[in-house]
Motif scaffolding. Structure first.
Motif, PDB file in Angstrom:
ATOM      1  N   MET A  25      55.793  39.346 -21.255  1.00 51.68           N
ATOM      2  CA  MET A  25      56.095  38.106 -21.984  1.00 51.68           C
ATOM      3  C   MET A  25      55.658  38.294 -23.429  1.00 51.68           C
ATOM      4  O   MET A  25      54.503  38.638 -23.674  1.00 51.68           O
ATOM      5  CB  MET A  25      55.329  36.925 -21.384  1.00 51.68           C
ATOM      6  CG  MET A  25      55.837  36.450 -20.052  1.00 51.68           C
ATOM      7  SD  MET A  25      57.388  35.570 -20.142  1.00 51.68           S
ATOM      8  CE  MET A  25      56.861  34.032 -20.837  1.00 51.68           C
ATOM      9  N   LYS A  26      56.571  38.042 -24.373  1.00 58.24           N
ATOM     10  CA  LYS A  26      56.240  38.229 -25.781  1.00 58.24           C
ATOM     11  C   LYS A  26      55.637  36.985 -26.426  1.00 58.24           C
ATOM     12  O   LYS A  26      54.694  37.082 -27.183  1.00 58.24           O
ATOM     13  CB  LYS A  26      57.490  38.634 -26.561  1.00 58.24           C
ATOM     14  CG  LYS A  26      57.993  40.011 -26.209  1.00 58.24           C
ATOM     15  CD  LYS A  26      59.186  40.371 -27.050  1.00 58.24           C
ATOM     16  CE  LYS A  26      59.682  41.759 -26.684  1.00 58.24           C
ATOM     17  NZ  LYS A  26      60.833  42.151 -27.485  1.00 58.24           N
ATOM     18  N   ASP A  27      56.207  35.826 -26.161  1.00 64.26           N
ATOM     19  CA  ASP A  27      55.833  34.636 -26.928  1.00 64.26           C
ATOM     20  C   ASP A  27      55.254  33.506 -26.098  1.00 64.26           C
ATOM     21  O   ASP A  27      55.111  32.400 -26.597  1.00 64.26           O
ATOM     22  CB  ASP A  27      57.076  34.091 -27.656  1.00 64.26           C
ATOM     23  CG  ASP A  27      57.663  35.105 -28.612  1.00 64.26           C
ATOM     24  OD1 ASP A  27      56.889  35.832 -29.241  1.00 64.26           O
ATOM     25  OD2 ASP A  27      58.906  35.173 -28.719  1.00 64.26           O
ATOM     26  N   ASP A  28      54.950  33.736 -24.855  1.00 66.44           N
ATOM     27  CA  ASP A  28      54.535  32.641 -23.991  1.00 66.44           C
ATOM     28  C   ASP A  28      53.573  33.143 -22.931  1.00 66.44           C
ATOM     29  O   ASP A  28      53.423  34.344 -22.738  1.00 66.44           O
ATOM     30  CB  ASP A  28      55.763  32.026 -23.316  1.00 66.44           C
ATOM     31  CG  ASP A  28      55.630  30.542 -23.085  1.00 66.44           C
ATOM     32  OD1 ASP A  28      54.514  30.004 -23.250  1.00 66.44           O
ATOM     33  OD2 ASP A  28      56.631  29.906 -22.724  1.00 66.44           O
ATOM     34  N   VAL A  29      52.939  32.209 -22.241  1.00 66.24           N
ATOM     35  CA  VAL A  29      52.052  32.514 -21.132  1.00 66.24           C
ATOM     36  C   VAL A  29      52.468  31.635 -19.967  1.00 66.24           C
ATOM     37  O   VAL A  29      52.795  30.469 -20.154  1.00 66.24           O
ATOM     38  CB  VAL A  29      50.576  32.241 -21.510  1.00 66.24           C
ATOM     39  CG1 VAL A  29      49.650  32.495 -20.336  1.00 66.24           C
ATOM     40  CG2 VAL A  29      50.163  33.086 -22.701  1.00 66.24           C
ATOM     41  N   VAL A  30      52.469  32.183 -18.777  1.00 65.73           N
ATOM     42  CA  VAL A  30      52.825  31.429 -17.577  1.00 65.73           C
ATOM     43  C   VAL A  30      51.545  31.142 -16.801  1.00 65.73           C
ATOM     44  O   VAL A  30      50.707  32.026 -16.640  1.00 65.73           O
ATOM     45  CB  VAL A  30      53.812  32.229 -16.700  1.00 65.73           C
ATOM     46  CG1 VAL A  30      54.111  31.494 -15.409  1.00 65.73           C
ATOM     47  CG2 VAL A  30      55.100  32.505 -17.468  1.00 65.73           C
ATOM     48  N   PHE A  31      51.408  29.917 -16.331  1.00 62.87           N
ATOM     49  CA  PHE A  31      50.257  29.515 -15.548  1.00 62.87           C
ATOM     50  C   PHE A  31      50.689  29.166 -14.128  1.00 62.87           C
ATOM     51  O   PHE A  31      51.856  28.843 -13.892  1.00 62.87           O
ATOM     52  CB  PHE A  31      49.566  28.300 -16.192  1.00 62.87           C
ATOM     53  CG  PHE A  31      48.930  28.618 -17.500  1.00 62.87           C
ATOM     54  CD1 PHE A  31      47.683  29.219 -17.550  1.00 62.87           C
ATOM     55  CD2 PHE A  31      49.574  28.329 -18.694  1.00 62.87           C
ATOM     56  CE1 PHE A  31      47.080  29.518 -18.761  1.00 62.87           C
ATOM     57  CE2 PHE A  31      48.987  28.624 -19.906  1.00 62.87           C
ATOM     58  CZ  PHE A  31      47.740  29.224 -19.942  1.00 62.87           C
ATOM     59  N   PRO A  32      49.765  29.203 -13.170  1.00 62.03           N
ATOM     60  CA  PRO A  32      50.108  28.780 -11.814  1.00 62.03           C
ATOM     61  C   PRO A  32      50.657  27.350 -11.799  1.00 62.03           C
ATOM     62  O   PRO A  32      50.215  26.498 -12.578  1.00 62.03           O
ATOM     63  CB  PRO A  32      48.773  28.866 -11.062  1.00 62.03           C
ATOM     64  CG  PRO A  32      48.016  29.927 -11.804  1.00 62.03           C
ATOM     65  CD  PRO A  32      48.398  29.718 -13.256  1.00 62.03           C
ATOM     66  N   HIS A  33      51.632  27.127 -10.940  1.00 62.56           N
ATOM     67  CA  HIS A  33      52.280  25.828 -10.705  1.00 62.56           C
ATOM     68  C   HIS A  33      53.213  25.387 -11.828  1.00 62.56           C
ATOM     69  O   HIS A  33      53.703  24.272 -11.795  1.00 62.56           O
ATOM     70  CB  HIS A  33      51.252  24.738 -10.395  1.00 62.56           C
ATOM     71  CG  HIS A  33      50.267  25.156  -9.351  1.00 62.56           C
ATOM     72  ND1 HIS A  33      50.641  25.467  -8.054  1.00 62.56           N
ATOM     73  CD2 HIS A  33      48.940  25.369  -9.415  1.00 62.56           C
ATOM     74  CE1 HIS A  33      49.575  25.830  -7.377  1.00 62.56           C
ATOM     75  NE2 HIS A  33      48.533  25.791  -8.178  1.00 62.56           N
ATOM     76  N   VAL A  34      53.452  26.228 -12.823  1.00 62.34           N
ATOM     77  CA  VAL A  34      54.390  25.913 -13.892  1.00 62.34           C
ATOM     78  C   VAL A  34      55.739  26.536 -13.538  1.00 62.34           C
ATOM     79  O   VAL A  34      55.806  27.690 -13.120  1.00 62.34           O
ATOM     80  CB  VAL A  34      53.885  26.460 -15.248  1.00 62.34           C
ATOM     81  CG1 VAL A  34      54.941  26.340 -16.330  1.00 62.34           C
ATOM     82  CG2 VAL A  34      52.612  25.753 -15.652  1.00 62.34           C
ATOM     83  N   ILE A  35      56.798  25.749 -13.703  1.00 64.56           N
ATOM     84  CA  ILE A  35      58.158  26.230 -13.448  1.00 64.56           C
ATOM     85  C   ILE A  35      58.873  26.317 -14.784  1.00 64.56           C
ATOM     86  O   ILE A  35      58.882  25.349 -15.550  1.00 64.56           O
ATOM     87  CB  ILE A  35      58.916  25.285 -12.500  1.00 64.56           C
ATOM     88  CG1 ILE A  35      58.224  25.228 -11.142  1.00 64.56           C
ATOM     89  CG2 ILE A  35      60.366  25.714 -12.357  1.00 64.56           C
ATOM     90  CD1 ILE A  35      58.795  24.196 -10.190  1.00 64.56           C
TER      91      ILE A  35
END
Length: 157
Positions: A25-35
């Protein structure tokens, strides 16, 4: 109009495989429970997404330290999120848009493959992994300092 339904996965849903595919991922971060939808480009990454969907496997979403097109293992941060591909919205040979849901935090232990896409040995990262007490007296001293700083701050007015 057709309705789309989603389910929220719990951290206990399924087992985390020892080795998973990593998507940078270049510009973002994904967290648990995020769609959210991802824009994935490059034949290797499109192949990785298609294989994960076909095998119903989790993928690892890990942020890059730098904005580069062909990352090496040292270009990734070591903490990311295991995610489930819910649906592939659009796809071409060199571009795809999977809709993903973050499931659990992971830590990259070791890279086992870098071509045509990255695979790594990972482990679940719990929220308290950073709390490793090696010196009990030092730990108690730090807690006391935090408490005193809070008291001093509250006495300011």
């Amino acid at each position: 109009m057709k309705k789309t339904s989603f389910t929220v996965h719990k951290q206990t849903d399924g087992a985390l495989p020892e080795i998973i595919t990593l998507i940078p991922m270049k510009d973002d971060v994904v967290f648990p429970h995020v769609i959210l939808p991802l824009e994935v480009t490059g034949e290797g990454l499109v192949m990785a997404i298609n294989e994960a969907v076909a095998r119903n496997e989790l993928i690892g979403i890990v942020a890059l330290k730098y904005d580069i097109d062909l990352p090496e293992p040292n270009d990734f941060y070591e903490v990311g999120t295991a995610a489930k591909v819910l649906k592939v919205v659009a796809s071409a040979s060199d571009r795809t848009t999977p809709l993903i849901e973050g499931v659990m935090r992971i830590k990259v232990i070791e890279y086992v493959q870098t071509k045509p896409y990255h695979k790594a040995r990972v482990q679940i990262r719990t929220p308290l992994d950073f709390l490793v007490v090696t010196d009990h007296a030092e730990f108690l001293g730090q807690i006391r300092n935090i408490h005193l700083n809070g008291v001093d701050t509250s006495n300011l007015g």
